[in-house]
Design an enzyme around this catalytic site. Structure first.
Site, PDB file in Angstrom:
ATOM      1  N   VAL A 263     -21.346 -38.719  -3.687  1.00 57.53           N
ATOM      2  CA  VAL A 263     -21.062 -37.818  -2.558  1.00 57.53           C
ATOM      3  C   VAL A 263     -22.399 -37.382  -1.967  1.00 57.53           C
ATOM      4  O   VAL A 263     -23.300 -36.939  -2.687  1.00 57.53           O
ATOM      5  CB  VAL A 263     -20.227 -36.602  -2.999  1.00 57.53           C
ATOM      6  CG1 VAL A 263     -20.009 -35.643  -1.837  1.00 57.53           C
ATOM      7  CG2 VAL A 263     -18.885 -37.056  -3.576  1.00 57.53           C
TER       8      VAL A 263
ATOM      9  N   MET B 296     -21.165 -32.932 -28.832  1.00 54.50           N
ATOM     10  CA  MET B 296     -19.749 -32.685 -29.150  1.00 54.50           C
ATOM     11  C   MET B 296     -19.478 -31.402 -29.936  1.00 54.50           C
ATOM     12  O   MET B 296     -18.386 -31.234 -30.470  1.00 54.50           O
ATOM     13  CB  MET B 296     -19.128 -33.897 -29.875  1.00 54.50           C
ATOM     14  CG  MET B 296     -19.127 -35.151 -29.047  1.00 54.50           C
ATOM     15  SD  MET B 296     -18.433 -36.573 -29.892  1.00 54.50           S
ATOM     16  CE  MET B 296     -19.762 -37.030 -30.993  1.00 54.50           C
TER      17      MET B 296
ATOM     18  N   ASN C  83     -22.653 -35.780 -24.798  1.00 53.48           N
ATOM     19  CA  ASN C  83     -23.218 -34.615 -25.493  1.00 53.48           C
ATOM     20  C   ASN C  83     -23.022 -34.699 -27.006  1.00 53.48           C
ATOM     21  O   ASN C  83     -22.479 -35.673 -27.529  1.00 53.48           O
ATOM     22  CB  ASN C  83     -22.690 -33.303 -24.902  1.00 53.48           C
ATOM     23  CG  ASN C  83     -21.239 -33.055 -25.225  1.00 53.48           C
ATOM     24  OD1 ASN C  83     -20.647 -33.744 -26.045  1.00 53.48           O
ATOM     25  ND2 ASN C  83     -20.646 -32.078 -24.578  1.00 53.48           N
TER      26      ASN C  83
ATOM     27  N   HIS D  49     -28.513 -27.052 -21.550  1.00 51.07           N
ATOM     28  CA  HIS D  49     -27.374 -26.214 -21.140  1.00 51.07           C
ATOM     29  C   HIS D  49     -27.642 -25.634 -19.746  1.00 51.07           C
ATOM     30  O   HIS D  49     -27.617 -24.420 -19.549  1.00 51.07           O
ATOM     31  CB  HIS D  49     -27.155 -25.096 -22.174  1.00 51.07           C
ATOM     32  CG  HIS D  49     -26.730 -25.611 -23.505  1.00 51.07           C
ATOM     33  ND1 HIS D  49     -26.850 -24.901 -24.678  1.00 51.07           N
ATOM     34  CD2 HIS D  49     -26.163 -26.810 -23.849  1.00 51.07           C
ATOM     35  CE1 HIS D  49     -26.376 -25.625 -25.686  1.00 51.07           C
ATOM     36  NE2 HIS D  49     -25.968 -26.791 -25.203  1.00 51.07           N
TER      37      HIS D  49
HETATM   38  C1  LIG Z   1     -27.883 -34.331 -24.700  1.00 50.25           C
HETATM   39  C2  LIG Z   1     -26.917 -33.205 -24.480  1.00 50.25           C
HETATM   40  C3  LIG Z   1     -26.232 -32.672 -25.565  1.00 50.25           C
HETATM   41  C4  LIG Z   1     -25.325 -31.611 -25.363  1.00 50.25           C
HETATM   42  N1  LIG Z   1     -24.606 -31.180 -26.422  1.00 50.25           N
HETATM   43  C5  LIG Z   1     -23.625 -30.247 -26.243  1.00 50.25           C
HETATM   44  C6  LIG Z   1     -22.756 -29.890 -27.305  1.00 50.25           C
HETATM   45  O1  LIG Z   1     -22.855 -30.389 -28.426  1.00 50.25           O
HETATM   46  N2  LIG Z   1     -21.793 -28.964 -27.064  1.00 50.25           N
HETATM   47  C7  LIG Z   1     -21.652 -28.373 -25.834  1.00 50.25           C
HETATM   48  O2  LIG Z   1     -20.793 -27.502 -25.688  1.00 50.25           O
HETATM   49  N3  LIG Z   1     -22.458 -28.711 -24.798  1.00 50.25           N
HETATM   50  C8  LIG Z   1     -23.412 -29.662 -24.968  1.00 50.25           C
HETATM   51  N4  LIG Z   1     -24.185 -30.055 -23.900  1.00 50.25           N
HETATM   52  C9  LIG Z   1     -23.968 -29.409 -22.585  1.00 50.25           C
HETATM   53  C10 LIG Z   1     -22.611 -29.722 -21.935  1.00 50.25           C
HETATM   54  O3  LIG Z   1     -22.214 -31.043 -22.188  1.00 50.25           O
HETATM   55  C11 LIG Z   1     -22.708 -29.461 -20.424  1.00 50.25           C
HETATM   56  O4  LIG Z   1     -23.072 -28.106 -20.225  1.00 50.25           O
HETATM   57  C12 LIG Z   1     -21.376 -29.669 -19.680  1.00 50.25           C
HETATM   58  O5  LIG Z   1     -20.854 -30.942 -19.959  1.00 50.25           O
HETATM   59  C13 LIG Z   1     -21.631 -29.491 -18.179  1.00 50.25           C
HETATM   60  O6  LIG Z   1     -20.476 -29.806 -17.466  1.00 50.25           O
HETATM   61  P1  LIG Z   1     -20.488 -29.834 -15.863  1.00 50.25           P
HETATM   62  O7  LIG Z   1     -19.099 -30.184 -15.481  1.00 50.25           O
HETATM   63  O8  LIG Z   1     -21.075 -28.597 -15.344  1.00 50.25           O
HETATM   64  O9  LIG Z   1     -21.497 -30.997 -15.433  1.00 50.25           O
HETATM   65  P2  LIG Z   1     -21.518 -32.532 -15.808  1.00 50.25           P
HETATM   66  O10 LIG Z   1     -20.744 -32.754 -17.060  1.00 50.25           O
HETATM   67  O11 LIG Z   1     -22.926 -32.968 -15.778  1.00 50.25           O
HETATM   68  O12 LIG Z   1     -20.665 -33.250 -14.664  1.00 50.25           O
HETATM   69  C14 LIG Z   1     -21.148 -33.527 -13.396  1.00 50.25           C
HETATM   70  C15 LIG Z   1     -20.518 -34.808 -12.896  1.00 50.25           C
HETATM   71  O13 LIG Z   1     -20.743 -34.923 -11.501  1.00 50.25           O
HETATM   72  C16 LIG Z   1     -21.209 -36.221 -11.208  1.00 50.25           C
HETATM   73  N5  LIG Z   1     -22.021 -36.111  -9.983  1.00 50.25           N
HETATM   74  C17 LIG Z   1     -23.173 -35.439  -9.811  1.00 50.25           C
HETATM   75  N6  LIG Z   1     -23.590 -35.524  -8.533  1.00 50.25           N
HETATM   76  C18 LIG Z   1     -22.667 -36.267  -7.884  1.00 50.25           C
HETATM   77  C19 LIG Z   1     -22.536 -36.711  -6.541  1.00 50.25           C
HETATM   78  N7  LIG Z   1     -23.414 -36.382  -5.591  1.00 50.25           N
HETATM   79  N8  LIG Z   1     -21.462 -37.493  -6.231  1.00 50.25           N
HETATM   80  C20 LIG Z   1     -20.540 -37.806  -7.169  1.00 50.25           C
HETATM   81  N9  LIG Z   1     -20.608 -37.394  -8.458  1.00 50.25           N
HETATM   82  C21 LIG Z   1     -21.664 -36.641  -8.800  1.00 50.25           C
HETATM   83  C22 LIG Z   1     -21.988 -36.645 -12.451  1.00 50.25           C
HETATM   84  O14 LIG Z   1     -22.098 -38.054 -12.520  1.00 50.25           O
HETATM   85  C23 LIG Z   1     -21.094 -36.069 -13.539  1.00 50.25           C
HETATM   86  O15 LIG Z   1     -20.035 -36.959 -13.842  1.00 50.25           O
HETATM   87  C24 LIG Z   1     -25.118 -31.082 -24.068  1.00 50.25           C
HETATM   88  C25 LIG Z   1     -25.809 -31.625 -22.981  1.00 50.25           C
HETATM   89  C26 LIG Z   1     -26.691 -32.682 -23.175  1.00 50.25           C
HETATM   90  C27 LIG Z   1     -27.410 -33.272 -21.995  1.00 50.25           C
END
Ligand SMILES: Cc1cc2nc3c(=O)[nH]c(=O)nc-3n(C[C@H](O)[C@H](O)[C@H](O)COP(=O)(O)OP(=O)(O)OC[C@H]3O[C@@H](n4cnc5c(N)ncnc54)[C@H](O)[C@@H]3O)c2cc1C
Length: 471
Positions: free
Chosen positions: A155, A26, A24, A408
């Site tokens: 998974v 950051m 992301n 997001h």
């Molecule tokens: C390009 C971009 C820029 C961003 N910039 C910012 C920013 O500057 N600041 C900010 O606060 N937010 C930012 N965000 C958003 C933020 O990073 C996300 O909202 C946050 O990281 C989401 O966290 P999460 O744990 O919900 O999901 P994720 O971080 O997506 O984690 C999910 C994990 O589960 C794993 N997974 C999925 N399905 C399976 C499965 N079936 N089996 C095993 N593993 C699996 C994936 O590989 C991943 O590792 C950005 C997002 C993007 C895409």
């Protein structure tokens, strides 16, 4: 995407340890107290109120000591695992003067306590290193005997016994199907796109849809139904003269000089309507990678920006609609876990959202009335490829042409609908979801820090429920 002038929306996610925090932008933003207070009210659980979740934000944060003078010390932590710091840059200070001149407060370290204000942002960066969730929260515990990480494992299913009690998961590792048994409970943290996919593949989801896919229904819940996201509108200004010469930024330490600001049209409102993320760029060559890869705009639009930027300093701003009305949907495409689910974000399907976006963009553009902007003959670049004619429909056309996802994604396993306020999935036992999908109303901020706060809070709730919390 018919409402977005046929743009293709990239649903970017990080498929790696640390997930999307590993790729992301950051920016470290927490949202405002109105967000969590609203969650607490809807789920009738005061532990989600701002004053009760603030300690979890503080717990995980390790703000660089040198940045403590810029923020309200009471609201920040210096001993957590997640390194946070800011970058001070003379050029952003000059641009902040322009925002101040048109009535925005300059509030350093704005992070929850004040609803509006503009600032140099905090980043999840420490000593020049990205603070992914994996680096921050796993690398310190590699030697723990009760922690096992299986890399490259997918998974495929949550397993239930006859009492609808989650007993473990099925996964594919190196083309082998394995079963892992849970002794206490199963916690799903696959993100707002894949957590609902995994639940539905396992029989937890909308009855009709699961039946249609021949999946046995274990719990009939609106999984995947209320997807939310922020939508950004791009605004690029070319400066006739440079506002200060930007000192070269060391890209190995910080991304571009940035400003993040929160604004409300109604000055007495307790929460912002829109956020701006503004980057200051030396020239068009700095902008092209963002235009093509991060913003994923069509090639002809990026080409227009390139052709019309000259060799001038550019300011590109993403005007983010913080609380949009549209709701998207995640459905299964097939029952093969390796296939992507169907993702319908539904951006701009609500006329009110388009109207509001127009208002926010126009409000933001007041900055061009500042003496700072006038002194350098700033010029808004309007890509010809948008084909927006200068009549009454101009801003509607502009918004539809230059709107992108904020990445997001959230709300697809919302608290109060799919999980309770302790993040336990309704209708089954020993199954929790802990990630951005549980956010019942998208926070008015980038979503990484709120997701980490949810993780910290969930850790305590899990320990409490298993009587493991050491007081
Ligand atoms: C390009 C971009 C820029 C961003 N910039 C910012 C920013 O500057 N600041 C900010 O606060 N937010 C930012 N965000 C958003 C933020 O990073 C996300 O909202 C946050 O990281 C989401 O966290 P999460 O744990 O919900 O999901 P994720 O971080 O997506 O984690 C999910 C994990 O589960 C794993 N997974 C999925 N399905 C399976 C499965 N079936 N089996 C095993 N593993 C699996 C994936 O590989 C991943 O590792 C950005 C997002 C993007 C895409």
């Amino acid at each position: 995407m018919k409402y977005m002038k046929n743009q293709v929306v990239q649903v970017t996610r990080g498929k790696m340890l640390g997930g999307t925090s590993s790729i992301n932008l950051m920016a470290y933003t927490r949202g405002n107290c109105h967000d969590c207070d609203t969650w607490a009210k809807i789920v009738n659980d005061t532990t989600w109120k701002w004053e009760n979740v603030l300690p979890y934000f503080i717990k995980s944060e390790r703000l660089d000591e040198s940045d403590l003078n810029c923020v309200d010390k009471e609201l920040h932590g210096t001993e957590g695992y997640l390194g946070v710091s800011t970058q001070h840059n003379d050029v952003t200070s000059e641009y902040l003067k322009a925002f101040s001149e048109v009535g925005h407060d300059i509030e350093y370290g704005i992070n929850g306590d004040k609803p509006v204000g503009f600032s140099e942002p905090l980043f999840t960066i420490a000593n020049g290193t990205r603070q992914s969730a994996a680096l921050a929260f796993l690398s310190n515990f590699q030697d723990r005997t009760n922690l096992h990480v299986l890399k490259n494992a997918l998974v495929t299913k949550i397993l239930f016994d006859d009492n609808k009690c989650a007993t473990g998961v099925e996964l594919i590792l190196n083309d082998r199907l394995l079963t892992i048994r849970a002794t206490k409970e199963v916690i799903v943290s696959a993100g707002a796109i894949n957590s609902p996919q995994l639940l539905m593949l396992s029989g937890v989801g909308p009855r009709q849809h699961l039946k249609h896919k021949n999946i046995k229904v274990i719990s009939d819940l609106p999984v995947g139904q209320k997807m939310q996201d922020h939508i950004y509108v791009l605004v690029v200004h070319k400066m006739g003269k440079e506002i200060l010469n930007k000192k070269p930024v060391d890209p190995s330490k910080y991304p571009l000089p940035l400003i993040i600001g929160y604004a409300a049209l109604n000055k007495t409102q307790k929460y912002p309507d829109y956020e701006i993320t503004t980057a200051i760029l030396n020239d068009k060559n700095d902008f092209m990678p963002s235009c093509v890869f991060f913003l994923s705009l069509k090639d002809e639009i990026c080409q227009d920006y390139y052709d019309h930027s000259g060799n001038r300093q550019l300011m590109y701003t993403l005007v983010s609609y913080l609380y949009p009305k549209f709701r998207g949907q995640i459905l299964l495409n097939t029952t093969n876990p390796r296939d992507q689910p169907l993702i319908y974000p539904n951006y701009l399907t609500e006329e009110k959202d388009i109207e509001n976006l127009e208002k926010y963009v126009k409000d933001y553009l007041k900055v061009t009335n500042s003496s700072v902007f006038k002194s350098v003959n700033s010029e808004l670049i309007i890509p010809r490829a948008c084909n927006c004619v200068p009549d009454q429909s101009f801003w509607k056309c502009y918004v539809k042409c230059l709107v992108i996802s904020g990445y997001h994604f959230s709300g697809t396993c919302a608290m109060g609908e799919v999980v309770d306020s302790r993040l336990r999935v309704y209708g089954v036992k020993k199954l929790r979801v802990v990630d951005a999908s549980v956010m019942l109303r998208i926070p008015g901020a980038h979503t990484n820090a709120p997701t980490i706060m949810i993780g910290e809070k969930a850790a305590d709730m899990i320990k409490e429920d298993h009587e493991l919390l050491l007081l």
